[in-house]
Design a protein around this motif. Structure first.
Motif, PDB file in Angstrom:
ATOM      1  N   ALA A 112       0.849  -1.194   0.000  1.00 39.80           N
ATOM      2  CA  ALA A 112       0.000   0.000   0.000  1.00 39.80           C
ATOM      3  C   ALA A 112       0.882   1.240   0.000  1.00 39.80           C
ATOM      4  O   ALA A 112       1.875   1.304   0.724  1.00 39.80           O
ATOM      5  N   GLY A 113       0.536   2.208  -0.825  1.00 39.31           N
ATOM      6  CA  GLY A 113       1.224   3.496  -0.807  1.00 39.31           C
ATOM      7  C   GLY A 113       2.596   3.508  -1.438  1.00 39.31           C
ATOM      8  O   GLY A 113       3.319   4.498  -1.331  1.00 39.31           O
ATOM      9  N   CYS A 114       3.001   2.435  -2.093  1.00 38.13           N
ATOM     10  CA  CYS A 114       4.351   2.373  -2.664  1.00 38.13           C
ATOM     11  C   CYS A 114       4.484   3.331  -3.853  1.00 38.13           C
ATOM     12  O   CYS A 114       3.701   3.276  -4.800  1.00 38.13           O
ATOM     13  N   THR A 122       2.782   5.833   4.893  1.00 40.98           N
ATOM     14  CA  THR A 122       2.254   5.831   3.522  1.00 40.98           C
ATOM     15  C   THR A 122       1.633   7.176   3.130  1.00 40.98           C
ATOM     16  O   THR A 122       1.689   7.563   1.975  1.00 40.98           O
ATOM     17  N   ASP A 123       1.069   7.899   4.106  1.00 40.76           N
ATOM     18  CA  ASP A 123       0.471   9.188   3.723  1.00 40.76           C
ATOM     19  C   ASP A 123       1.538  10.287   3.587  1.00 40.76           C
ATOM     20  O   ASP A 123       1.208  11.427   3.295  1.00 40.76           O
ATOM     21  N   VAL A 176       4.376   9.630   1.665  1.00 46.58           N
ATOM     22  CA  VAL A 176       5.231   9.202   0.556  1.00 46.58           C
ATOM     23  C   VAL A 176       5.441  10.326  -0.468  1.00 46.58           C
ATOM     24  O   VAL A 176       6.542  10.540  -0.961  1.00 46.58           O
ATOM     25  N   PRO A 213      -1.695   5.324  -5.932  1.00 41.41           N
ATOM     26  CA  PRO A 213      -0.806   4.319  -6.517  1.00 41.41           C
ATOM     27  C   PRO A 213      -1.552   3.201  -7.230  1.00 41.41           C
ATOM     28  O   PRO A 213      -0.990   2.517  -8.084  1.00 41.41           O
ATOM     29  N   LYS A 217      -6.215   0.438  -1.056  1.00 41.99           N
ATOM     30  CA  LYS A 217      -5.349  -0.242  -0.077  1.00 41.99           C
ATOM     31  C   LYS A 217      -5.174   0.577   1.193  1.00 41.99           C
ATOM     32  O   LYS A 217      -4.376   0.234   2.065  1.00 41.99           O
ATOM     33  N   CYS A 245      -3.854   3.606   1.853  1.00 38.20           N
ATOM     34  CA  CYS A 245      -2.564   4.263   2.125  1.00 38.20           C
ATOM     35  C   CYS A 245      -2.707   5.722   2.533  1.00 38.20           C
ATOM     36  O   CYS A 245      -1.797   6.309   3.107  1.00 38.20           O
ATOM     37  N   ALA A 246      -3.827   6.348   2.200  1.00 35.11           N
ATOM     38  CA  ALA A 246      -4.109   7.752   2.544  1.00 35.11           C
ATOM     39  C   ALA A 246      -3.245   8.763   1.777  1.00 35.11           C
ATOM     40  O   ALA A 246      -3.154   9.917   2.172  1.00 35.11           O
ATOM     41  N   GLN A 247      -2.615   8.316   0.710  1.00 30.94           N
ATOM     42  CA  GLN A 247      -1.857   9.272  -0.104  1.00 30.94           C
ATOM     43  C   GLN A 247      -2.791  10.316  -0.731  1.00 30.94           C
ATOM     44  O   GLN A 247      -2.444  11.480  -0.863  1.00 30.94           O
TER      45      GLN A 247
END
Ligand SMILES: Cc1ncc(C[n+]2csc(CCOP(=O)(O)OP(=O)(O)O)c2C)c(N)n1
Ligand code: SF4
Ligand code: SF4
Ligand code: SF4
Lengths: 296, 109
Positions: free
Chosen positions: A52-54, A247-248, A250, B25, B55, B57-59
């Motif tokens: 996740a978040g990669c 992840t938030d 990145v 992502p 997923k 991630c909260a991006q």
């Protein structure tokens, strides 16, 4: 390797999964789609097991959207995190042994040119920094010196992510990692410099916090490799697991790293500029009119 | 249970900057409905999340808060979110998409 390979055999469409039907009917094949239109067409990258978040996942997603002719593209990858996603797109994917990717891509590119002649088929290698700068270093450099016409993209997360945090040649000096507890003893390798020395016609660095720029460099790299010579993109694609980035955060990290040490850079040979200038959308590369001579 | 992203249609439809989907992502996860919010007089449409692909991630939250500065996305527990978009209920159209909302835990009621 044409639009036909994504179409249904007559009568079978209704038995296909919804995602597949959406891809055939509303995907990017044979159309001009762009990053600015995402969310309104079906992307050809499917679900995959990357973390996740990669940021590498985001980069791969954008790269695939940016391919100028996805229906005529083959990707080549190797062991490492990226292949987990690249292999889940509706584009033929060739899995080279760890480090063999540029050798495999050389043979593939030559074979496709023999088979299809002038009809362009794009070969794009996407592999990790370990696979490219360490284990596959010789094959990467040799493919460039031989001027093999395909695109090489390094997914540079500055670590061996898939195997739990060993240092690679692309890790920064003094960086401590799970499996480099004393810190790395050497500088990050200058693969960009080597790409230029070895004769790449287009070389760029990019960070995925600027999606339109990722799109632009991928398109140029693929087009230049089609006609002129090898192209190389080095993308900072942080590993949030091995570098413990929440992840938030990145994209915040991507922004900081871009400002500090991974600035956007682009190198393009005159021959590549001339070629691009003849294509739609690349007027910037047209020769500049000579400055007017002022009479004394 | 786990967190997924949820977009406030009204806040998003006021500008619909289309930034978050370029930064998620995951592919085919934040989608756009050009007609969302039309009933309330908004003309640009809004983003929504196919939560089965999210997923968590909260991006997108960071992007909407810090880049777009719209604060339209919140992370919510999948069993608390109510009716939402799921891939199986998404229909693509000409340069748009739309979803029939369903409960992600109990399915369509
Ligand atoms: C010949 C061979 N040696 C070792 C491995 C084990 N292996 C799998 S992935 C990997 C590291 C990948 O690191 P990198 O290329 O940097 O990619 P990342 O996972 O960081 O994206 C290694 C050593 C292998 N698959 N094959
Ligand atoms: S281990 Fe790192 S590089 Fe690999 S998928 Fe996870 S976050 Fe991405
Ligand atoms: S970033 Fe925020 S305002 Fe912009 S499209 Fe996404 S949810 Fe809407
Ligand atoms: S939380 Fe992550 S995976 Fe989910 S919609 Fe937002 S960016 Fe995409």
């Amino acid at each position: 390797m044409s639009l036909d390979y994504v179409k249904f055999t007559p009568g079978f469409g209704k038995f296909m999964p919804k995602e597949y039907r959406d891809m055939v009917e509303h995907g990017p094949f044979g159309k001009k789609t762009s990053v600015s239109q995402v969310g309104t067409f079906k992307e050809i990258l499917e679900e995959h097991p990357m973390c996740a978040g990669c940021a590498m996942t985001l980069f791969i997603r954008l790269a695939i959207i940016a391919f100028p002719n996805p229906e005529d593209t083959i990707t080549v990858g190797t062991a490492g995190c990226g292949r987990l996603a690249i292999s889940q797109a509706a584009i033929p994917f060739v899995y080279g042994n760890y480090g063999d990717q540029n050798g495999v891509a050389s043979g593939l590119t030559r074979g496709l040119r023999l088979r299809f002649g002038d009809k362009p088929k794009d070969v794009v290698v996407m592999a990790g920094d370990g696979g490219m700068a360490d284990i596959g270093f010789a094959q990467t450099l040799h493919s460039w010196f031989r001027k093999e016409k395909f695109t090489t993209i390094m997914l540079d997360n500055e670590v061996y992510g898939n195997t739990g945090g060993q240092e690679s040649g692309m890790t920064n000096k003094n960086q401590v990692l799970k499996m480099a507890p004393l810190g790395k003893k050497f500088e990050k390798m200058d693969m960009l410099g080597m790409a230029k020395v070895a004769g790449c016609a287009y070389v760029a660095t990019v960070v995925p916090n600027n999606p339109r720029r990722v799109e632009s460099v991928i398109k140029k790299a693929v087009l230049v490799a089609r006609e002129i010579g090898p192209s190389y993109i080095q993308a900072y694609t942080s590993c949030n697991i091995e570098y413990a980035i929440p992840t938030d955060k990145v994209m915040e990290d991507a922004k900081t790293v871009e400002t500090d040490r991974y600035k956007f850079s682009e190198y393009i040979t005159d021959e590549a500029k001339e070629y691009l200038s003849q294509l739609y959308g690349y007027k910037e590369y047209l020769p500049k009119p000579a400055a007017a001579v002022t009479k004394q | 249970m786990y967190l997924v992203a949820n977009i406030d249609t009204e806040i998003c439809a006021a500008t619909s900057c289309k930034l978050c989907t370029q930064y998620c992502p995951e592919a085919n996860t934040i989608l756009y409905d050009n007609a969302a919010g039309e009933d309330k007089g908004f003309k640009y449409g809004a983003a929504y999340v196919a939560v089965d692909r999210c997923k968590g991630c909260a991006q997108c939250v960071w992007v909407c808060d810090n880049m777009a500065k719209h604060n339209a996305i919140k992370m919510e527990m999948i069993d608390q979110i109510g009716n939402t978009a799921l891939t199986e209920n998404v229909t693509y159209g000409e340069k748009t998409s739309s979803a029939v909302l369903a409960n992600p835990v109990r399915g369509q009621m």
